[in-house]
Every structure is written in structure tokens, then in C-alpha cells.
Write an enzyme that holds these catalytic residues in place. Structure first.
Site, short mmCIF file in Angstrom:
data_model
loop_
_atom_site.label_atom_id
_atom_site.label_comp_id
_atom_site.label_asym_id
_atom_site.label_seq_id
_atom_site.Cartn_x
_atom_site.Cartn_y
_atom_site.Cartn_z
N ASP A 52 40.67 13.11 61.21
CA ASP A 52 40.91 11.89 61.15
C ASP A 52 41.59 10.96 61.96
OD1 ASP A 52 42.16 10.40 58.23
OD2 ASP A 52 42.98 9.26 59.96
N ILE A 53 40.08 9.84 61.91
CA ILE A 53 40.00 8.81 63.41
C ILE A 53 41.02 8.26 63.21
CG2 ILE A 53 39.05 7.00 63.88
CD1 ILE A 53 36.58 8.33 62.67
N GLU A 66 37.93 8.12 56.66
CA GLU A 66 37.39 7.70 57.79
C GLU A 66 38.09 9.78 58.02
OE1 GLU A 66 41.88 6.02 57.32
OE2 GLU A 66 40.21 6.02 56.71
#
Length: 398
Positions: free
Chosen positions: A257-258, A300
Site C-alpha cells: 500500500d502506497i 493504491e
């Protein structure tokens, strides 16, 4: 049915198939092989019309024109099936056969016996068809429709050799008009019509199948990253878990996950946010193997299935991805736009479904975020305790 009607029906049928191939090209412009197949059947229709309705069938000019038109049809066929199969087309060999036959037709005097001309032209087309068949045997993928195409082209090559020799052997010396009036010519028209129609139907089926398969592939790909969509990725995951169970192989999952992605959209705009997503997806594609699977499973959030890999190896892969991403500025945002990502890793256990496996990796991801982000946390093996470990420090993350 009279020969005249048959001779008229064949050009109509071939033009109909030519139109179908043009429509397939209009549906998918990058499929240039369909245009060559359309050209093949247009040339075939012209050749049939010249052969059956020409007012001077015994003239050298008529024979030469028919030869060049039919040869164009065969070369277009070779280009069409070659481009579709992804194999090189031996244009030099095909062109040499056409030119040698054309020269022999021009320089040789056949008087009233046209049999040698029939031998020459049919031998040429038989040789060209055999070359195409041999070319198709080198194709890397052989689906059922591809095998049908190969068989039909091989049968076409055989009939070019067998049919005229049988007809001429039985009837003896003939002019072209006498040949047209022979029962063998009627048999020729029926045979050619059946083969041409069967081959065209197989080619249409192959082209339609190709387009449907590409549509299915496009629908399973995320438009920003080119990675699998969530549904397609989960289908792959189920298949890989079944394969791992059947082959007793290891399999791990990485969830990524960004970090602080909402801030990117708020501060830089959604266009830069899209560039971040695309950049991270590109990084994942570069860093995984062909045997692994990667998907974008949320805005994301990304997931990787790592084939034949235990927890430690998957953790090291996640750490390499984390380090590379943290050191790679987003080009569209300038050198000052550096982002990080957090990762959760879990190894599949026999008897565990995808949902449970993903949930363990997802818990490890949240442990990484709770511990400060920009890190990799690994879920323990079953029976190994409840702690989630930060791979960089070796400390318990949760």
C-alpha cells in the site's frame, strides 16, 4: 447445377468472406493480418471470374493474368496466416515460384494443348501452399483452430497436385475450353469451393477467437498499471493455490500500500496521483518473475503472488521493492516527490484458502503502517505464534 452458376457462386462467396475480414479489421485496426486475408479472397474472386468467364481462355495473356492474380491470393494468404501466427513469411521462396512459373508461361509455346500450362500453374500453387503449411508448423501456439487451418492448407496443396493430373491423365490433351467442358472441371469448382469456404470459415473463426480473447484480456487489466484487476487476480490466486496444493509447492503473498496517498491527490492533484499508481505498478512488473502474479486490488493497494517462494524469500523481495520505490522520484512530480510504501507478507499453509491467506498478509500490512509505515512486516507461520515481525529490525510489530 450448371457450371456457369457454380462459376458465378464461387466469386460471390469469396467476396463475401473478403467483406467479413474487412469488418474484422475495422473492429480491430491493429490486426493487419485480417486485411491480408481480405486481399486473398478478393484476388481469389477475381481469379475465378477471369478463369471462368474470359473470352480468350487459351491465350498467353489470360493464363499469365490468372497466374499473377492467383499467386497474389496465395501470397496474401501467407502474409495473413503468418502475421497472425507470429512466424516469418518466406516471401523470397514464394516470389521465386511465382516468377519462374510466369517466365515459363511466357516463353513456352503450348500450341493447342494447354495441359502443360495447367501442370505448371497447379504445381506452383501446390508448392506455395506446401510452403505456407510448413511455415505454420513453426508457430509456437497450436490451438484447435490453428490445427484445422494447417490441415486445410495442406489439403489444398495436395489437391493442386492430384486433381489436374488425374483430370489430364484421363482426358488426354485438351484446350482450355475442352477442359472447362470436362466433368473434371466441374469437380474442380466444387472441390475448390469447399476448400476455400472451409478455410475461410476456419480463418474467420480464428480471427474472431483472437479478438474475443484480447477483449477478455483487456477487461482483466487495470487501465493505469496494466496489472490484473482484483477479480482477475483473485481468480489467478485460486488457481495458483490449487496448483501449489497439487504439486506440494510453496507460495507466498505480498500486499503493498502506497503511504499517505491521499495527500498526493490533495497536494499534487489526481493526475499526479495517477502517475504515482502507474509508476508503482511499473516497478512491480519489473521486479517480479514471469511465474509470479501481480494485481491492483484497490485504489493504491497492490498484491503479489510469489510462486515457489517461502516467507523469508517473499519478505526479501518486498524489502527490495520498498527500497527501490523509496529511492525513485516520480518523474511527473519532479525530484522532490519521493514516496514510500508499506508491505505485509504471508506464506500459504496447506489447507488455507485465499481469503484467509490474504487476511494474514493484510494484518501484517496494517502492522507495518501502525509501526510507522515504509517497512515490511511478515505474518508468522501457523503454529509459530501470533506476533508479526518487522523484517528490517526483526522486532515484533504487533
Amino acid at each position: 447445377m450448371s457450371e456457369s452458376i457454380i462459376g458465378l457462386i464461387i466469386p460471390v462467396i469469396t467476396l463475401l468472406f473478403a467483406g467479413i475480414f474487412v469488418l474484422l479489421w475495422l473492429r480491430e485496426r491493429q490486426a493487419k493480418h485480417t486485411l491480408f486475408l481480405a486481399g486473398c479472397y478478393v484476388a481469389m474472386a477475381i481469379g475465378f471470374a477471369i478463369q471462368h468467364f474470359t473470352p480468350a481462355p487459351d491465350s498467353k495473356g489470360s493464363f499469365l493474368i490468372m497466374h499473377l492474380v492467383y499467386s497474389t491470393a496465395v501470397i496474401c494468404l501467407a502474409m495473413g496466416v503468418g502475421l497472425r501466427a507470429g512466424v516469418s513469411v518466406p516471401l523470397k521462396a514464394l516470389s521465386a515460384a511465382v516468377l519462374i512459373t510466369a517466365v515459363l508461361l511466357l516463353v513456352t509455346n503450348f500450341t493447342d494443348n494447354q495441359n502443360p500450362r495447367l501442370y505448371l500453374t497447379n504445381s506452383c500453387y501446390g508448392l506455395m501452399s506446401a510452403i505456407i503449411a510448413l511455415m505454420l508448423t513453426r508457430a509456437s501456439q497450436q490451438q484447435r483452430v490453428d490445427r484445422a487451418i494447417l490441415i486445410l492448407i495442406t489439403l489444398t496443396a495436395v489437391q493442386f497436385y492430384v486433381r489436374p493430373y488425374v483430370a489430364i491423365g484421363v482426358s488426354g490433351p485438351m484446350t482450355t475450353e475442352q477442359y472447362h467442358d470436362s466433368p473434371f472441371y466441374a469437380l474442380l469448382l466444387v472441390t475448390v469451393a469447399l476448400l476455400a469456404t472451409s478455410l475461410a470459415m476456419a480463418l474467420v473463426a480464428a480471427c474472431v477467437s483472437d479478438q474475443l480473447r484480447r477483449l477478455a484480456t483487456e477487461s482483466s487489466r487495470d487501465h493505469l498499471t496494466g496489472l490484473k484487476t482484483r477479480r482477475a487476480f483473485e481468480n489467478d490466486a485460486i488457481e495458483m493455490l490449487e496448483k501449489a496444493y497439487a504439486e506440494n509447492e510453496s507460495l507466498s503473498v505480498i500486499v503493498a500500500d502506497i503511504d499517505h496517498f491521499k495527500r498526493v491527490n490533495d497536494d499534487w492533484g489526481h493526475q499526479i496521483g495517477d502517475c504515482v499508481i502507474a509508476s508503482f505498478g511499473s516497478l512491480l512488473r519489473r521486479m517480479v518473475r514471469a511465474s509470479d502474479r501481480v494485481g491492483r486490488i484497490g485504489g493504491e493497494e497492490f498484491c503479489i503472488l510469489v510462486w515457489q517462494c517461502e516467507l523469508e524469500g517473499a519478505g526479501r523481495l518486498a524489502e527490495r521493492i520498498r527500497e527501490t520505490f523509496a529511492q525513485s522520484p516520480i518523474e511527473e512530480g519532479g525530484d522532490d516527490l519521493l514516496l514510500t510504501a508499506s508491505f505485509g507478507v504471508a506464506q500459504w499453509e496447506p489447507g488455507e484458502g485465499y481469503g484467509k491467506l490474504f487476511a494474514r498478509a493484510d494484518r501484517a500490512l496494517y502492522a507495518a503502517k501502525d509501526a510507522g509505515r515504509d517497512r515490511v512486516c511478515c505474518s508468522p507461520r501457523q503454529g509459530g505464534g501470533a506476533s508479526i515481525v518487522d523484517i528490517a529490525t526483526g522486532r515484533t510489530a504487533a
